[in-house]
Design a protein around this motif. Structure first.
Motif, PDB file in Angstrom:
ATOM      1  N   SER A   1      -9.901   7.643   0.129  1.00  0.00           N
ATOM      2  CA  SER A   1      -8.957   8.463  -0.770  1.00  0.00           C
ATOM      3  C   SER A   1      -9.392   8.958  -2.074  1.00  0.00           C
ATOM      4  O   SER A   1      -9.970   8.096  -2.854  1.00  0.00           O
ATOM      5  CB  SER A   1      -7.448   7.916  -0.551  1.00  0.00           C
ATOM      6  OG  SER A   1      -7.432   6.606  -1.234  1.00  0.00           O
TER       7      SER A   1
ATOM      8  N   ALA B   1      -7.910  11.081  -5.742  1.00  0.00           N
ATOM      9  CA  ALA B   1      -6.982  11.846  -6.347  1.00  0.00           C
ATOM     10  C   ALA B   1      -7.526  12.182  -7.854  1.00  0.00           C
ATOM     11  O   ALA B   1      -8.567  11.703  -8.147  1.00  0.00           O
ATOM     12  CB  ALA B   1      -5.793  10.848  -6.956  1.00  0.00           C
TER      13      ALA B   1
ATOM     14  N   LYS C   1       2.529   8.292  -9.682  1.00  0.00           N
ATOM     15  CA  LYS C   1       1.905   8.492  -8.310  1.00  0.00           C
ATOM     16  C   LYS C   1       0.610   7.724  -7.962  1.00  0.00           C
ATOM     17  O   LYS C   1       0.438   7.265  -6.787  1.00  0.00           O
ATOM     18  CB  LYS C   1       1.699   9.874  -8.400  1.00  0.00           C
ATOM     19  CG  LYS C   1       1.255  10.576  -6.853  1.00  0.00           C
ATOM     20  CD  LYS C   1       2.299  10.791  -5.753  1.00  0.00           C
ATOM     21  CE  LYS C   1       1.738  11.261  -4.627  1.00  0.00           C
ATOM     22  NZ  LYS C   1       2.667  11.219  -3.417  1.00  0.00           N
TER      23      LYS C   1
ATOM     24  N   GLU D   1       0.120   5.347  -4.533  1.00  0.00           N
ATOM     25  CA  GLU D   1      -0.827   5.649  -3.588  1.00  0.00           C
ATOM     26  C   GLU D   1      -2.075   4.938  -3.584  1.00  0.00           C
ATOM     27  O   GLU D   1      -2.716   4.650  -2.667  1.00  0.00           O
ATOM     28  CB  GLU D   1      -1.148   7.021  -3.668  1.00  0.00           C
ATOM     29  CG  GLU D   1      -0.088   8.311  -3.705  1.00  0.00           C
ATOM     30  CD  GLU D   1       0.348   8.168  -2.154  1.00  0.00           C
ATOM     31  OE1 GLU D   1      -0.394   7.891  -1.121  1.00  0.00           O
ATOM     32  OE2 GLU D   1       1.535   8.673  -1.819  1.00  0.00           O
ATOM     33  N   ARG D   2      -2.458   4.352  -4.758  1.00  0.00           N
ATOM     34  CA  ARG D   2      -3.645   3.494  -5.082  1.00  0.00           C
ATOM     35  C   ARG D   2      -4.820   4.035  -4.529  1.00  0.00           C
ATOM     36  O   ARG D   2      -5.383   3.529  -3.482  1.00  0.00           O
ATOM     37  CB  ARG D   2      -3.327   2.019  -4.633  1.00  0.00           C
ATOM     38  CG  ARG D   2      -2.224   1.378  -5.352  1.00  0.00           C
ATOM     39  CD  ARG D   2      -2.235   0.030  -5.496  1.00  0.00           C
ATOM     40  NE  ARG D   2      -1.138  -0.485  -6.613  1.00  0.00           N
ATOM     41  CZ  ARG D   2      -1.489  -1.255  -7.629  1.00  0.00           C
ATOM     42  NH1 ARG D   2      -2.768  -1.202  -8.109  1.00  0.00           N
ATOM     43  NH2 ARG D   2      -0.338  -1.515  -8.321  1.00  0.00           N
ATOM     44  N   PRO D   3      -5.215   5.303  -4.932  1.00  0.00           N
ATOM     45  CA  PRO D   3      -6.357   5.729  -4.221  1.00  0.00           C
ATOM     46  C   PRO D   3      -7.682   5.191  -4.463  1.00  0.00           C
ATOM     47  O   PRO D   3      -8.049   4.390  -5.463  1.00  0.00           O
ATOM     48  CB  PRO D   3      -6.617   7.346  -4.819  1.00  0.00           C
ATOM     49  CG  PRO D   3      -6.026   7.055  -6.322  1.00  0.00           C
ATOM     50  CD  PRO D   3      -4.705   5.923  -6.078  1.00  0.00           C
TER      51      PRO D   3
END
Length: 413
Positions: free
Chosen positions: A317, A319, A368, A372-374
């Motif tokens: 992921s 961000a 955010k 989410e902890r990308p």
């Protein structure tokens, strides 16, 4: 037959040398409200050319300033702690250098939210800010910084002069590149100065932009891309003399230029010869100094897209941090949207709950990231990388990696 070729905004010579063409792009600081998510947004060509007569680099198509510096302009200078520290140091240095006190007067052009002038106010030094954007000017007034909500140019300078408002110091940071009529602006500065009064201006150095492929600092808000070579010629045309220059680390490498009236007595500082020599060695006075830049920009695009596509293919992921104008240039030129970077975060509430212009990536508060902890966070304002990584060190220790794309992909372990 009518000549429709673009002309230099300073000397009117034909613009025949291309530095880089970034295609058609949305206006970088025009964040899209969520209730207008489906509305079309205006886009303009983003092509930088170089004048081979005066060596001013510039975009060849102007977006009207009123479409950029609007009443709800979203850039507030006070959200960067490192920038605020830089400005505090400047104010202290100028107060000492010029012996400023209660009987002095300082004007800042493009004073934003009062981030700089409030240091002079705290020291009891009278000031005036000039800022065309109502939203940030209101913040400056609330902080005790008197502010005129106007665009600066020769007409305003004549009015201030007629009112007897004669400054000891005129300063501006990162504004000279933001004015479409650079001649009117510099003429206005010259009108404000009297005797030994000085003008200081900071701007990202074109030499650094070229050497470090900082093409993302190109956006419609920046009408010009400045070298000492070009600035000295423009200033001289309006009766100003550059007498010193400092090289600064801000914004990926900037210059702080000191200027006075041509007849003032300020002696030349050692920085002038050093920067002149560096620009000469880089051949900024020749087309050769600008050759090959576009190909290096294209290599950054390929590298960035390759990183994002490999991350998506492997299920990692991504961000983004910082809804910065330079980030919007990067995203739009590289064709990156929510499919590759689902969201961006920013500390500035004025940018939160909007969509990034062009890419339409949604912007949230920094919290955010913690929800989410990308796997990866792309830092769009790469000039603030150290500050941002320090702010998010707990995420780094938990495994998130930080990425910058300019001048090449770099991942912080």
């Amino acid at each position: 037959m009518t000549d429709v070729s673009p002309r230099c905004r300073h000397c009117a010579a034909p613009l025949e040398l291309s530095l880089v063409d970034l295609g058609v792009s949305a206006v970088s600081n025009s964040y899209v409200p969520l209730d207008r998510a489906d509305a079309p947004e205006p886009k303009y060509p983003l092509h930088v050319r170089v004048c081979t007569a005066c060596w001013l680099a510039q975009v060849d198509a102007d977006v009207p300033p009123a479409e950029i510096f609007t009443a709800d302009y979203a850039y507030f200078s006070s959200f960067s702690e490192s920038w605020l520290a830089h400005c505090r140091a400047y104010c202290a240095a100028m107060t000492a250098r010029l012996g400023l006190g209660p009987d002095s007067f300082v004007i800042e052009i493009a004073s934003n939210d009062g981030y700089l002038l409030r240091n002079f106010v705290a020291a009891g030094i009278p000031v005036l800010g000039i800022e065309p954007s109502g939203s940030v000017a209101a913040a400056a007034e609330a902080a005790g910084v008197p502010t005129l909500v106007e665009f600066f140019g020769a007409a305003l300078a004549r009015r201030l002069r007629a009112e007897g408002r004669r400054p000891d110091l005129v300063c501006s940071a990162n504004v000279l590149a933001h004015v479409p009529d650079i001649n009117d602006f510099v003429a206005g500065v010259a009108l404000l100065l009297e005797g030994e009064a000085i003008y200081t201006v900071e701007f990202p150095h074109l030499l650094r932009l070229i050497e470090e492929v900082q093409f993302d600092t190109i956006y419609h808000e920046h009408y010009s891309y400045l070298s000492l070579l070009a600035v000295e010629r423009i200033f001289a045309a309006h009766g100003l003399r550059v007498f010193d220059v400092e090289e600064l680390p801000t914004h990926g490498g900037s210059l702080r230029v000191y200027a006075c009236l041509a007849g003032a007595s300020h002696e030349e500082g050692p920085g002038l010869d050093r920067v002149r020599a560096a620009e000469k060695a880089a051949r900024l006075d020749s087309p050769a100094g600008y050759a090959g830049f576009a190909a290096r920009v294209e290599a950054v695009r390929r590298g960035f897209r390759d990183f994002l596509e490999r991350a998506r293919a492997s299920g990692r992921s991504v961000a983004a941090y910082g809804a910065a104008a330079k980030g919007n240039t990067l995203l739009n030129y590289c064709g990156v949207g929510p499919d590759l970077i689902p969201f961006c975060v920013d500390r500035n509430p004025a940018k939160q709950n909007t969509l990034l212009p062009g890419s339409r990536i949604p912007v949230f508060a920094v919290e955010k990231l913690y929800a989410e902890r990308p796997d990866f966070v792309v830092i769009l304002p790469w000039n603030l990388k150290a500050e941002i990584v320090a702010q998010l060190d707990d995420l780094r220790r938990a495994g998130t990696r930080f990425v910058t794309a300019v001048p090449t992909i770099a991942v912080t372990a």
